[in-house]
Design a protein around this motif. Sequence first.
Motif, PDB file in Angstrom:
ATOM      1  N   ALA A   4      47.124  26.103  28.544  1.00  0.00           N
ATOM      2  CA  ALA A   4      48.110  25.070  28.876  1.00  0.00           C
ATOM      3  C   ALA A   4      48.848  25.443  30.158  1.00  0.00           C
ATOM      4  O   ALA A   4      49.162  24.573  30.989  1.00  0.00           O
ATOM      5  CB  ALA A   4      49.094  24.889  27.723  1.00  0.00           C
ATOM      6  N   PHE A   5      49.140  26.733  30.327  1.00  0.00           N
ATOM      7  CA  PHE A   5      49.771  27.191  31.576  1.00  0.00           C
ATOM      8  C   PHE A   5      48.892  26.824  32.766  1.00  0.00           C
ATOM      9  O   PHE A   5      49.385  26.316  33.784  1.00  0.00           O
ATOM     10  CB  PHE A   5      50.003  28.698  31.525  1.00  0.00           C
ATOM     11  CG  PHE A   5      50.647  29.256  32.768  1.00  0.00           C
ATOM     12  CD1 PHE A   5      52.022  29.415  32.845  1.00  0.00           C
ATOM     13  CD2 PHE A   5      49.879  29.615  33.874  1.00  0.00           C
ATOM     14  CE1 PHE A   5      52.623  29.918  34.000  1.00  0.00           C
ATOM     15  CE2 PHE A   5      50.462  30.118  35.027  1.00  0.00           C
ATOM     16  CZ  PHE A   5      51.840  30.261  35.085  1.00  0.00           C
ATOM     17  N   LEU A   6      47.579  27.074  32.652  1.00  0.00           N
ATOM     18  CA  LEU A   6      46.663  26.751  33.748  1.00  0.00           C
ATOM     19  C   LEU A   6      46.700  25.258  34.072  1.00  0.00           C
ATOM     20  O   LEU A   6      46.747  24.864  35.241  1.00  0.00           O
ATOM     21  CB  LEU A   6      45.241  27.157  33.378  1.00  0.00           C
ATOM     22  CG  LEU A   6      44.852  28.621  33.510  1.00  0.00           C
ATOM     23  CD1 LEU A   6      43.415  28.819  33.032  1.00  0.00           C
ATOM     24  CD2 LEU A   6      44.999  29.111  34.941  1.00  0.00           C
ATOM     25  N   ARG A   7      46.632  24.427  33.037  1.00  0.00           N
ATOM     26  CA  ARG A   7      46.619  22.972  33.260  1.00  0.00           C
ATOM     27  C   ARG A   7      47.881  22.510  33.991  1.00  0.00           C
ATOM     28  O   ARG A   7      47.820  21.726  34.933  1.00  0.00           O
ATOM     29  CB  ARG A   7      46.504  22.239  31.923  1.00  0.00           C
ATOM     30  CG  ARG A   7      45.177  22.415  31.209  1.00  0.00           C
ATOM     31  CD  ARG A   7      45.091  21.476  29.999  1.00  0.00           C
ATOM     32  NE  ARG A   7      43.942  21.808  29.184  1.00  0.00           N
ATOM     33  CZ  ARG A   7      43.977  22.601  28.118  1.00  0.00           C
ATOM     34  NH1 ARG A   7      45.145  23.124  27.730  1.00  0.00           N
ATOM     35  NH2 ARG A   7      42.897  22.866  27.422  1.00  0.00           N
ATOM     36  N   ARG A   8      49.021  23.012  33.537  1.00  0.00           N
ATOM     37  CA  ARG A   8      50.289  22.542  34.094  1.00  0.00           C
ATOM     38  C   ARG A   8      50.598  23.201  35.435  1.00  0.00           C
ATOM     39  O   ARG A   8      51.210  22.586  36.314  1.00  0.00           O
ATOM     40  CB  ARG A   8      51.406  22.781  33.079  1.00  0.00           C
ATOM     41  CG  ARG A   8      51.228  21.968  31.793  1.00  0.00           C
ATOM     42  CD  ARG A   8      52.234  22.366  30.723  1.00  0.00           C
ATOM     43  NE  ARG A   8      53.609  22.136  31.145  1.00  0.00           N
ATOM     44  CZ  ARG A   8      54.675  22.514  30.433  1.00  0.00           C
ATOM     45  NH1 ARG A   8      54.507  23.119  29.263  1.00  0.00           N
ATOM     46  NH2 ARG A   8      55.891  22.282  30.885  1.00  0.00           N
ATOM     47  N   ALA A   9      50.163  24.443  35.615  1.00  0.00           N
ATOM     48  CA  ALA A   9      50.432  25.154  36.870  1.00  0.00           C
ATOM     49  C   ALA A   9      49.726  24.493  38.041  1.00  0.00           C
ATOM     50  O   ALA A   9      50.216  24.532  39.181  1.00  0.00           O
ATOM     51  CB  ALA A   9      50.002  26.611  36.746  1.00  0.00           C
ATOM     52  N   THR A  55      36.569  31.543  27.629  1.00  0.00           N
ATOM     53  CA  THR A  55      36.216  32.007  28.973  1.00  0.00           C
ATOM     54  C   THR A  55      35.785  30.833  29.844  1.00  0.00           C
ATOM     55  O   THR A  55      36.239  30.680  30.981  1.00  0.00           O
ATOM     56  CB  THR A  55      35.083  33.049  28.911  1.00  0.00           C
ATOM     57  OG1 THR A  55      35.474  34.149  28.090  1.00  0.00           O
ATOM     58  CG2 THR A  55      34.740  33.566  30.300  1.00  0.00           C
ATOM     59  N   ILE A  56      34.894  29.991  29.305  1.00  0.00           N
ATOM     60  CA  ILE A  56      34.420  28.824  30.058  1.00  0.00           C
ATOM     61  C   ILE A  56      35.582  27.898  30.381  1.00  0.00           C
ATOM     62  O   ILE A  56      35.727  27.421  31.515  1.00  0.00           O
ATOM     63  CB  ILE A  56      33.340  28.075  29.254  1.00  0.00           C
ATOM     64  CG1 ILE A  56      32.063  28.932  29.153  1.00  0.00           C
ATOM     65  CG2 ILE A  56      33.018  26.723  29.890  1.00  0.00           C
ATOM     66  CD1 ILE A  56      31.041  28.390  28.164  1.00  0.00           C
ATOM     67  N   GLU A  57      36.433  27.624  29.387  1.00  0.00           N
ATOM     68  CA  GLU A  57      37.542  26.695  29.588  1.00  0.00           C
ATOM     69  C   GLU A  57      38.519  27.213  30.639  1.00  0.00           C
ATOM     70  O   GLU A  57      38.992  26.459  31.496  1.00  0.00           O
ATOM     71  CB  GLU A  57      38.268  26.449  28.258  1.00  0.00           C
ATOM     72  CG  GLU A  57      39.444  25.490  28.331  1.00  0.00           C
ATOM     73  CD  GLU A  57      39.027  24.029  28.477  1.00  0.00           C
ATOM     74  OE1 GLU A  57      39.914  23.165  28.388  1.00  0.00           O
ATOM     75  OE2 GLU A  57      37.829  23.763  28.699  1.00  0.00           O
ATOM     76  N   ALA A  58      38.814  28.519  30.597  1.00  0.00           N
ATOM     77  CA  ALA A  58      39.747  29.082  31.580  1.00  0.00           C
ATOM     78  C   ALA A  58      39.203  28.942  32.995  1.00  0.00           C
ATOM     79  O   ALA A  58      39.930  28.532  33.919  1.00  0.00           O
ATOM     80  CB  ALA A  58      40.021  30.548  31.257  1.00  0.00           C
ATOM     81  N   MET A  59      37.930  29.256  33.187  1.00  0.00           N
ATOM     82  CA  MET A  59      37.345  29.166  34.523  1.00  0.00           C
ATOM     83  C   MET A  59      37.234  27.712  34.967  1.00  0.00           C
ATOM     84  O   MET A  59      37.421  27.389  36.136  1.00  0.00           O
ATOM     85  CB  MET A  59      35.982  29.846  34.555  1.00  0.00           C
ATOM     86  CG  MET A  59      36.007  31.321  34.180  1.00  0.00           C
ATOM     87  SD  MET A  59      37.147  32.319  35.152  1.00  0.00           S
ATOM     88  CE  MET A  59      36.335  32.298  36.742  1.00  0.00           C
ATOM     89  N   ARG A  60      36.930  26.813  34.026  1.00  0.00           N
ATOM     90  CA  ARG A  60      36.831  25.391  34.356  1.00  0.00           C
ATOM     91  C   ARG A  60      38.177  24.843  34.811  1.00  0.00           C
ATOM     92  O   ARG A  60      38.255  23.977  35.690  1.00  0.00           O
ATOM     93  CB  ARG A  60      36.333  24.602  33.148  1.00  0.00           C
ATOM     94  CG  ARG A  60      35.988  23.141  33.436  1.00  0.00           C
ATOM     95  CD  ARG A  60      35.571  22.421  32.167  1.00  0.00           C
ATOM     96  NE  ARG A  60      36.682  22.255  31.252  1.00  0.00           N
ATOM     97  CZ  ARG A  60      37.588  21.299  31.340  1.00  0.00           C
ATOM     98  NH1 ARG A  60      37.519  20.410  32.310  1.00  0.00           N
ATOM     99  NH2 ARG A  60      38.562  21.209  30.468  1.00  0.00           N
ATOM    100  N   LEU A  61      39.261  25.360  34.225  1.00  0.00           N
ATOM    101  CA  LEU A  61      40.596  24.888  34.575  1.00  0.00           C
ATOM    102  C   LEU A  61      41.130  25.536  35.849  1.00  0.00           C
ATOM    103  O   LEU A  61      42.248  25.252  36.267  1.00  0.00           O
ATOM    104  CB  LEU A  61      41.566  25.150  33.418  1.00  0.00           C
ATOM    105  CG  LEU A  61      41.349  24.272  32.175  1.00  0.00           C
ATOM    106  CD1 LEU A  61      42.204  24.763  31.022  1.00  0.00           C
ATOM    107  CD2 LEU A  61      41.646  22.817  32.496  1.00  0.00           C
ATOM    108  N   GLY A  62      40.336  26.416  36.449  1.00  0.00           N
ATOM    109  CA  GLY A  62      40.725  26.959  37.745  1.00  0.00           C
ATOM    110  C   GLY A  62      41.202  28.388  37.745  1.00  0.00           C
ATOM    111  O   GLY A  62      41.730  28.861  38.763  1.00  0.00           O
TER     112      GLY A  62
END
Length: 449
Positions: free
Chosen positions: A62-67, A87-94
């Motif tokens: 959620a931090f990644l999405r909002r940041a 892991t995939i989701e974190a990298m996909r979110l940037g």
Amino acid sequence: MAKILIVDDDAAFRGSLAEMLQDLGHVVLQAEATDAGLHRLRTENVDAAIVDLRLPGEDGLAFLRRAAGISPVPCIMLTAYASGGNTIEAMRLGAFDHLTKPVARAALVETLERALRRDADTPDRPQAAVAAPGAREPVDGSELVSSSEAMRQVFKRIGMAAGSDATVLVLGETGTGKELVARALHRNSGRAAGPFVAVNCAAIPAELMESELFGHVKGAFTGAVHERIGRFREADGGTLFLDEIGDMPLSTQAKILRVLQEREITPLGASRVQPVDVRIVAATHLDLPAAVKAGRFREDLWYRLQVVPLWLPPLRERLGDVLLLAEHFLRLLGGDPPKRLSATAARLLLAHSWPGNVRELRNAMERAAILSHGSVIEVEHIGLQAAAAPAPGLDIDWDGPMALAVARVEREMIVRALAATAGNRAEAARRLGLSRQQLYRKLAEFDLD
């Protein structure tokens, strides 16, 4: 000197990490939750963030999405609970990278330095991908399960590639899970709501290949009594997975090349082209560079396919995953509680060379679950052949100097990594967990350069 934000609810870990970064000359900001971290991001000139996945309230994802809507700051994710999905989701979110706790100081420092260099070079870094509907880890057995570093690198690449429409080429031995990777790319992409169409190119007769892929109009040939739209149009708006593309006839390869270039097809017997909106993921177990040299595969198609190459390591090179996967398959097979392996059965699995890779392991677990009447699986239920001999090429004197034995193992692993990645040194280094500089030094040391 840079200003680094740490977002982690473990005060002891956060404090020790802050102390380490301060020793390196950085200014450190701290937060224990997502909202507090985002407030710091809004009010401070942050150069990089180190964020834990599990946080109270909203998590690190959620931090990644909002940041992304606040600042293009590079974010390094940390977690003690790494999975293929997160892991995939974190990298996909940037996320800039995704590291597992406990993380080695050298690895974290090297990753942070790369993040700061990239941020300095590209101040207008693109924002993270918009969350794709359905980008959740599946519960139907199609999830990717691994704790190995080699597969974690694959997961990261899936996350980075998922948000684009770039063509992906998945390479690996039979049974390593190439279709699972293709499905993960689709599931985490903006096309997740569209169709996923898989085609096994090795199973279709050459004379039917073009009709199968591109479709045909009524009367195009003897027996064509109805129109067929073909797999490309079936996959419109989604992903087309061309499995075993190395077995595709040369005549069809030329037409696939045109589709990749023009994004249009011509059904058999038709006079007009049809536009198609598909993402292509291809896979093969063959050595495509060798097939190109032998004239069995088009060189221009080979280059066109490998926009984003992914190499899947065989199971024998990640033995730490064997029991993890075995237990995963037993859970999928059901039972309350699921059946479990005896100690001798577990040792048998670890001693096996797994020529059929993950598919062979899954079949072995299904067989064992059927043949075992109790809750414990024994050796006799698994039905494997005798353990394979030690890997060829490792002529080691086990009673000799340790340094010589270690050097021989290192050399063999480097040779195998280079072979598996078709000579791509950057990919070989990732598989081996080395920096490129370390790999180059090893190549010189072992006269492999």
